[in-house]
Motif scaffolding. Structure first.
Motif, PDB file in Angstrom:
ATOM      1  N   VAL A  15     -17.338 -79.570   1.240  1.00  0.00           N
ATOM      2  CA  VAL A  15     -16.096 -78.838   1.561  1.00  0.00           C
ATOM      3  C   VAL A  15     -14.953 -79.387   0.716  1.00  0.00           C
ATOM      4  O   VAL A  15     -14.114 -78.631   0.206  1.00  0.00           O
ATOM      5  CB  VAL A  15     -15.765 -78.944   3.066  1.00  0.00           C
ATOM      6  CG1 VAL A  15     -14.424 -78.287   3.358  1.00  0.00           C
ATOM      7  CG2 VAL A  15     -16.864 -78.293   3.909  1.00  0.00           C
ATOM      8  N   HIS A  35     -13.424 -78.956  13.940  1.00  0.00           N
ATOM      9  CA  HIS A  35     -13.034 -79.491  12.629  1.00  0.00           C
ATOM     10  C   HIS A  35     -13.475 -78.553  11.506  1.00  0.00           C
ATOM     11  O   HIS A  35     -12.723 -78.286  10.574  1.00  0.00           O
ATOM     12  CB  HIS A  35     -13.653 -80.871  12.401  1.00  0.00           C
ATOM     13  CG  HIS A  35     -13.031 -81.972  13.211  1.00  0.00           C
ATOM     14  ND1 HIS A  35     -11.673 -82.091  13.395  1.00  0.00           N
ATOM     15  CD2 HIS A  35     -13.575 -83.015  13.883  1.00  0.00           C
ATOM     16  CE1 HIS A  35     -11.406 -83.160  14.130  1.00  0.00           C
ATOM     17  NE2 HIS A  35     -12.554 -83.733  14.451  1.00  0.00           N
ATOM     18  N   LEU A  36     -14.722 -78.071  11.566  1.00  0.00           N
ATOM     19  CA  LEU A  36     -15.220 -77.244  10.470  1.00  0.00           C
ATOM     20  C   LEU A  36     -14.459 -75.920  10.390  1.00  0.00           C
ATOM     21  O   LEU A  36     -14.147 -75.434   9.298  1.00  0.00           O
ATOM     22  CB  LEU A  36     -16.720 -76.983  10.610  1.00  0.00           C
ATOM     23  CG  LEU A  36     -17.302 -76.245   9.397  1.00  0.00           C
ATOM     24  CD1 LEU A  36     -17.268 -77.116   8.145  1.00  0.00           C
ATOM     25  CD2 LEU A  36     -18.721 -75.768   9.651  1.00  0.00           C
ATOM     26  N   THR A  55      -9.102 -81.144   3.800  1.00  0.00           N
ATOM     27  CA  THR A  55      -9.243 -80.002   2.904  1.00  0.00           C
ATOM     28  C   THR A  55      -7.966 -79.791   2.092  1.00  0.00           C
ATOM     29  O   THR A  55      -8.022 -79.546   0.883  1.00  0.00           O
ATOM     30  CB  THR A  55      -9.588 -78.753   3.724  1.00  0.00           C
ATOM     31  OG1 THR A  55     -10.589 -79.101   4.686  1.00  0.00           O
ATOM     32  CG2 THR A  55     -10.108 -77.646   2.844  1.00  0.00           C
ATOM     33  N   ALA A 114     -22.297 -76.899   5.081  1.00  0.00           N
ATOM     34  CA  ALA A 114     -21.873 -77.794   6.150  1.00  0.00           C
ATOM     35  C   ALA A 114     -23.022 -77.933   7.142  1.00  0.00           C
ATOM     36  O   ALA A 114     -23.626 -76.940   7.546  1.00  0.00           O
ATOM     37  CB  ALA A 114     -20.640 -77.255   6.854  1.00  0.00           C
ATOM     38  N   ASP A 124     -18.757 -84.906  -0.276  1.00  0.00           N
ATOM     39  CA  ASP A 124     -18.613 -83.871   0.747  1.00  0.00           C
ATOM     40  C   ASP A 124     -18.350 -82.518   0.080  1.00  0.00           C
ATOM     41  O   ASP A 124     -17.409 -82.365  -0.707  1.00  0.00           O
ATOM     42  CB  ASP A 124     -17.449 -84.257   1.656  1.00  0.00           C
ATOM     43  CG  ASP A 124     -17.246 -83.258   2.778  1.00  0.00           C
ATOM     44  OD1 ASP A 124     -17.736 -83.528   3.873  1.00  0.00           O
ATOM     45  OD2 ASP A 124     -16.607 -82.207   2.548  1.00  0.00           O
ATOM     46  N   VAL A 156     -24.355 -78.408  10.658  1.00  0.00           N
ATOM     47  CA  VAL A 156     -23.759 -78.099  11.967  1.00  0.00           C
ATOM     48  C   VAL A 156     -24.411 -78.884  13.101  1.00  0.00           C
ATOM     49  O   VAL A 156     -24.001 -78.746  14.251  1.00  0.00           O
ATOM     50  CB  VAL A 156     -23.832 -76.585  12.264  1.00  0.00           C
ATOM     51  CG1 VAL A 156     -23.044 -75.809  11.218  1.00  0.00           C
ATOM     52  CG2 VAL A 156     -25.267 -76.099  12.327  1.00  0.00           C
ATOM     53  N   LEU A 163     -18.907 -70.326   3.817  1.00  0.00           N
ATOM     54  CA  LEU A 163     -19.524 -71.458   4.480  1.00  0.00           C
ATOM     55  C   LEU A 163     -21.019 -71.212   4.486  1.00  0.00           C
ATOM     56  O   LEU A 163     -21.477 -70.104   4.760  1.00  0.00           O
ATOM     57  CB  LEU A 163     -18.997 -71.498   5.919  1.00  0.00           C
ATOM     58  CG  LEU A 163     -19.761 -72.301   6.955  1.00  0.00           C
ATOM     59  CD1 LEU A 163     -19.676 -73.772   6.632  1.00  0.00           C
ATOM     60  CD2 LEU A 163     -19.168 -72.029   8.329  1.00  0.00           C
ATOM     61  N   GLU A 215     -19.069 -89.524   9.300  1.00  0.00           N
ATOM     62  CA  GLU A 215     -18.481 -88.323   8.714  1.00  0.00           C
ATOM     63  C   GLU A 215     -17.109 -88.623   8.099  1.00  0.00           C
ATOM     64  O   GLU A 215     -16.806 -88.185   6.982  1.00  0.00           O
ATOM     65  CB  GLU A 215     -18.375 -87.235   9.787  1.00  0.00           C
ATOM     66  CG  GLU A 215     -18.050 -85.877   9.197  1.00  0.00           C
ATOM     67  CD  GLU A 215     -17.904 -84.803  10.265  1.00  0.00           C
ATOM     68  OE1 GLU A 215     -17.820 -85.154  11.454  1.00  0.00           O
ATOM     69  OE2 GLU A 215     -17.860 -83.628   9.891  1.00  0.00           O
ATOM     70  N   THR A 242     -21.855 -82.289  13.613  1.00  0.00           N
ATOM     71  CA  THR A 242     -20.423 -82.196  13.342  1.00  0.00           C
ATOM     72  C   THR A 242     -19.730 -81.329  14.390  1.00  0.00           C
ATOM     73  O   THR A 242     -20.382 -80.770  15.279  1.00  0.00           O
ATOM     74  CB  THR A 242     -20.191 -81.630  11.933  1.00  0.00           C
ATOM     75  OG1 THR A 242     -20.775 -80.324  11.864  1.00  0.00           O
ATOM     76  CG2 THR A 242     -20.829 -82.518  10.871  1.00  0.00           C
TER      77      THR A 242
END
Lengths: 458, 404
Positions: B88, B116-117, A80, B107, B86, B109, B134, A107, B112
């Motif tokens: 994000v 991390h999120l 990010t 995102a 992606d 869920v 989000l 991912e 994942t």
């Protein structure tokens, strides 16, 4: 005619969680606000550095069962923050450390391919491994990976990610508005990987990115780590920033390349290096001493000794002599989540050696830690530092350095303004960026331009 | 001027960004820029346009597999946009280029890691200085499960079968756990945990950092986060729902729920159901926005909008269908409809532009001025944070409250 001068590669490490940032300095700013990262990245780009580097740590460190509180703590999410930094820079490479243990290839490949698109081809992945159940407690899988499996998983992780990056050739998107053909090939992104750690198949949904694949860094130092790097990495983030150790490491790793069909210049060796820069050598020596003393408070010195003694030493006087009790040798460590713990493989021998050193020099605990701990790799005036860095690189102790300043975020400013111009004058450092992508800055080929067998191997 | 219903209170407005727009043939329009979909500039321009229109936030769609014309399987079509970045990372790439608008990436869920999120969205909040949100989404697609290989998801034929209901309920239960873990991680640092106390040498007060010790059926997370508490404390959590199970997730865990009523009667029923679930969850006194989702074809002449839809349908080879109501008409007509929906209890809208290059500017330059004229929409950004724009207070830290 003598051998042409090697070109130096320089990068900047934004120090995250660490024990070297002098956070109490009045100059020290936030280590988490975006403005700090933006300042640091812009300085690195102004200096024409190759890239910015971020380390990782996925669980807060503990000592004696409590969160360690003496160092800088807290860092952003790697992907990010790098994506945001792509918005405030144009050429600087963006290197993120991403663990192959607590992630899944699909991912991570999506994130790196996305970062590469969003930065116009400036992403790099420092592949690290972990076997640490302590960190695993933050993740779905839990910390189950046996230590001997970590490189096996890492290798397969990287190979799987490469398969995903390569699942698009790069010419599939037609987007022909007239004919209505968006894709040339209905199966773009198809992949199937079946191995020991991953059994996955389907379609990767990020088209091929500007660099084809991100640049690959590797940071481990074990025998397996060196082989892994020689076979699969574009660059190594090493810790041997001295002339002697650096040359030994450099020779060892570069000699491993041939068996993978790779040339010496296909793997760059870039140690982390700290520095103390002042107008004169004498002032720089004084600055280095001051910084060391501020990095190692009495409390920090005791905690550092605990890595070796593996006992609670809080009742000792940091300005007094070393403990006369012996280290506790056990599988259980007083300190968790720190790389330093693994540095002292024979605590009894280390303790003996340190006691002798301290007695011979009349050092207190704190003196000992200051003298034996990490010191600045380069200390001196701009001229001295520029000369030394160049000497190291020309002597094949490295291909350049990843600089770690001790002040956030302005610790790179003086280096950019005073040392870089000297290196440029000597003709050993670029004055302009070499092209749009990080591969251009590092002198690495685009994966599509490599011979077929190397493309498959790397 | 046609009579228009006066709107009593300001409404909130978001747009949903997806590829070149929500109509599958949208990429064929001259304004669509389909070759630029994978560049930062494309997304920067869209979000700048939305910010120009003073919208509350944008959402960015995402998925762990290629887009498909089929609901639960991939297809092999080559005549529609496939591939995406992606969400994000797109949001984060845009954050430094914008100042006021909220950024709400999707995102998934299901496969994942909440750890991390949580830090990713916290970091998005740092890089946007308080504008992160989000949108949580589950996936029941077997092909996406195969991309991870950690578990299999049984293939369901239709969402209304009992097996499908069991699967979806299970995935939403996991999502609720996931959001709970994410929210706890955001609170795992108290706001003033960084003390830089030179006297004792302590950088942080370790007693202001908290293990979250989340234990759920699908995962456990120890904590604390590695990222300090983000500027908003709790970034915005949003979710889309079409039925009771997701409504319950919205009622328990979200700040904004997106719903898809097709008329005011349905809107009333959806809002009543969510409010009842909200009360059952013990959140009756908390502000929870219920937004309506609408796909929009906007033109100054209603016939033009309808013709554009027909033209795109012809290119696609089939009529466009959506879970949400598809609106075709003028900005003034849309403003009327939003007013009616608002009277039925919706507090805002997430508009899905049929063609981003056309319908997004039609929203910002047509609908927004129309709403402003009616006193129903802001004329300037009134807050620096996304929570502030939505009238949501900065939440107290749950752990600080417990230890106080």
């Amino acid at each position: 005619m003598s051998k042409p001068l090697k070109q130096i590669h320089l990068a900047a490490h934004f120090p995250g969680v660490n024990n070297t940032t002098v956070w109490s300095d009045p100059e020290a700013g936030s280590h988490i606000e975006f403005s700090s990262f933006a300042h640091f990245a812009r300085t690195a780009e102004r200096a024409k550095f190759d890239f910015l580097f971020l380390a990782e740590g996925l669980r807060l460190r503990e000592q004696g069962g409590k969160i360690y509180d003496l160092d800088v703590v807290g860092r952003p999410d790697t992907f990010t923050i790098l994506a945001a930094l792509a918005a405030v820079t144009e050429h600087l490479g963006l290197t993120g450390t991403i663990n192959s243990t607590f992630n899944e290839p699909y991912e991570v490949a999506r994130q790196f391919a996305s970062l590469d698109h969003l930065s116009g081809g400036r992403s790099a992945w420092n592949v690290v491994t972990s076997w640490d159940a302590f960190t695993g407690e933050n993740f779905r899988r839990g910390g189950f990976l046996p230590q001997e499996e970590r490189y096996s998983r890492a290798k397969e992780f990287l190979a799987t990610a490469q398969e995903l990056f390569d699942s698009w050739q790069g010419d599939e998107i037609l987007a022909d508005q007239a004919s209505g053909a968006f894709l040339r090939d209905a199966k773009a992104g198809s992949f199937a990987h079946s191995g020991r750690h991953f059994d996955i198949h389907g379609r990767f949904n990020v088209p091929r990115s500007p660099q084809g694949r991100p640049v690959i860094f590797q940071a481990g130092d074990s025998e397996e780590g060196r082989e892994f790097a020689a076979s699969s990495a574009d660059a190594i983030f090493s810790r041997y920033a001295t002339l002697k150790e650096g040359r030994a490491f450099y020779t060892d790793v570069k000699n491993r390349l041939a068996k993978y069909g790779r040339r010496h210049d296909q793997l760059l060796i870039l140690p982390a290096a700290s520095f103390a820069l002042a107008d004169t050598d004498a002032e720089a020596e004084e600055l280095a001493r001051t910084v060391r003393r501020r990095q190692v408070s009495g409390a920090t010195a005791l905690k550092h000794l605990e890595f070796v003694w593996n006992r609670d030493l809080s009742s000792y006087d940091p300005d007094g002599p070393l403990p006369d009790v012996d280290p506790l040798v056990s599988e259980e460590h007083i300190s968790r989540g720190r790389a330093q713990v693994r540095m002292y493989r024979d605590p009894l021998a280390t303790a003996r050696e340190w006691r002798e050193l301290a007695e011979a020099n009349k050092w207190s605990i704190r003196d000992l830690v200051i003298h034996t701990g990490n010191r600045q790799n380069f200390v001196g005036s701009p001229e001295t530092i520029a000369r030394t860095i160049n000497e190291y690189v020309q002597a094949d102790a490295s291909d350049g350095f990843i600089l770690v300043p001790h002040i956030t975020p302005t610790g790179l400013d003086a280096f950019a303004d005073k040392v870089v111009p000297l290196l440029q004058e000597q003709g050993v450092f670029r004055t302009e960026y070499q092209g749009p992508t990080l591969r251009h800055q590092l002198g690495l080929a685009h994966p599509d331009d490599l011979p077929g067998e190397q493309r498959a191997a790397s | 001027m046609s009579p228009s219903s006066p709107l009593s209170s300001p409404l909130h407005l978001a747009v949903a960004l997806d590829g070149t727009g929500w109509h599958p043939a949208s990429w064929r329009e001259p304004v669509a820029r389909p070759r630029e979909l994978f560049t930062a500039a494309y997304w920067a321009d869209l979000v700048a346009e939305a910010e120009h229109g003073l919208l509350d936030f944008v959402t960015i769609e995402d998925g762990l597999g290629p887009q498909s014309s089929r609901f639960l399987d991939p297809d092999e079509r080559t005549d529609q946009v496939r591939g995406r970045l992606d969400a994000v990372l797109i949001a984060s790439r845009i954050a430094p280029l914008t100042r006021h608008i909220g950024l709400v990436p999707t995102a998934v869920v299901t496969h994942t890691e909440p750890f991390h999120l949580s830090k990713a969205i916290a970091t998005l909040d740092y890089v946007s200085t308080g504008r992160a949100g989000l949108r949580v989404q589950i996936t029941a697609r077997p092909d996406e499960a195969a991309h991870f290989g950690r578990r299999t998801v049984p293939r369901i034929e239709a969402y209304d079968s009992p097996e499908a209901q069991d699967l979806v309920t299970d995935l939403f239960d996991e999502a609720a756990d996931y959001v709970e873990a994410v929210r706890r991680l955001w609170d795992s640092w108290e706001d003033d945990a960084e003390i830089r106390d030179a006297a004792t040498g302590r950088f942080i007060d370790r007693y202001k950092l908290h293990y979250i010790d989340f234990e759920g059926r699908h995962f456990s997370v120890k904590g604390p986060s590695i990222t300090p508490r983000p500027p908003q404390g709790q970034p915005l959590v949003t979710a889309l729902g079409h039925q009771t199970v997701p409504y319950r997730l919205i009622a328990r865990q979200a700040d904004v729920g997106y719903t898809t009523p097709h008329d005011t009667g349905q809107a009333r029923a959806v809002v009543a159901e969510i409010r009842a679930e909200q009360e059952a969850a013990g959140r009756a006194d908390e502000l929870l926005h219920v937004f309506g989702d609408l796909v929009v074809f906007l033109d100054d002449d209603p016939a033009e909008a309808a013709a554009r839809r027909d033209r795109l349908d012809a290119l696609a080879g089939e009529p466009y269908r959506s879970d949400a109501r598809v609106f075709t008409g003028t900005p003034a007509q849309l403003a009327d409809l939003l007013g009616e929906f608002q009277e039925a209890g919706l507090t805002g809208f997430r508009l899905r532009p049929a063609v981003l290059g056309h319908d997004l500017p039609a929203i910002t330059r047509g609908l927004v001025p129309e709403l402003q004229r009616r006193g129903a929409f802001r004329t300037a950004y009134e807050s620096d944070t996304l929570r502030g724009l939505l009238g949501l207070a900065r939440p107290a830290n749950r752990y600080a409250a417990a230890s106080a």
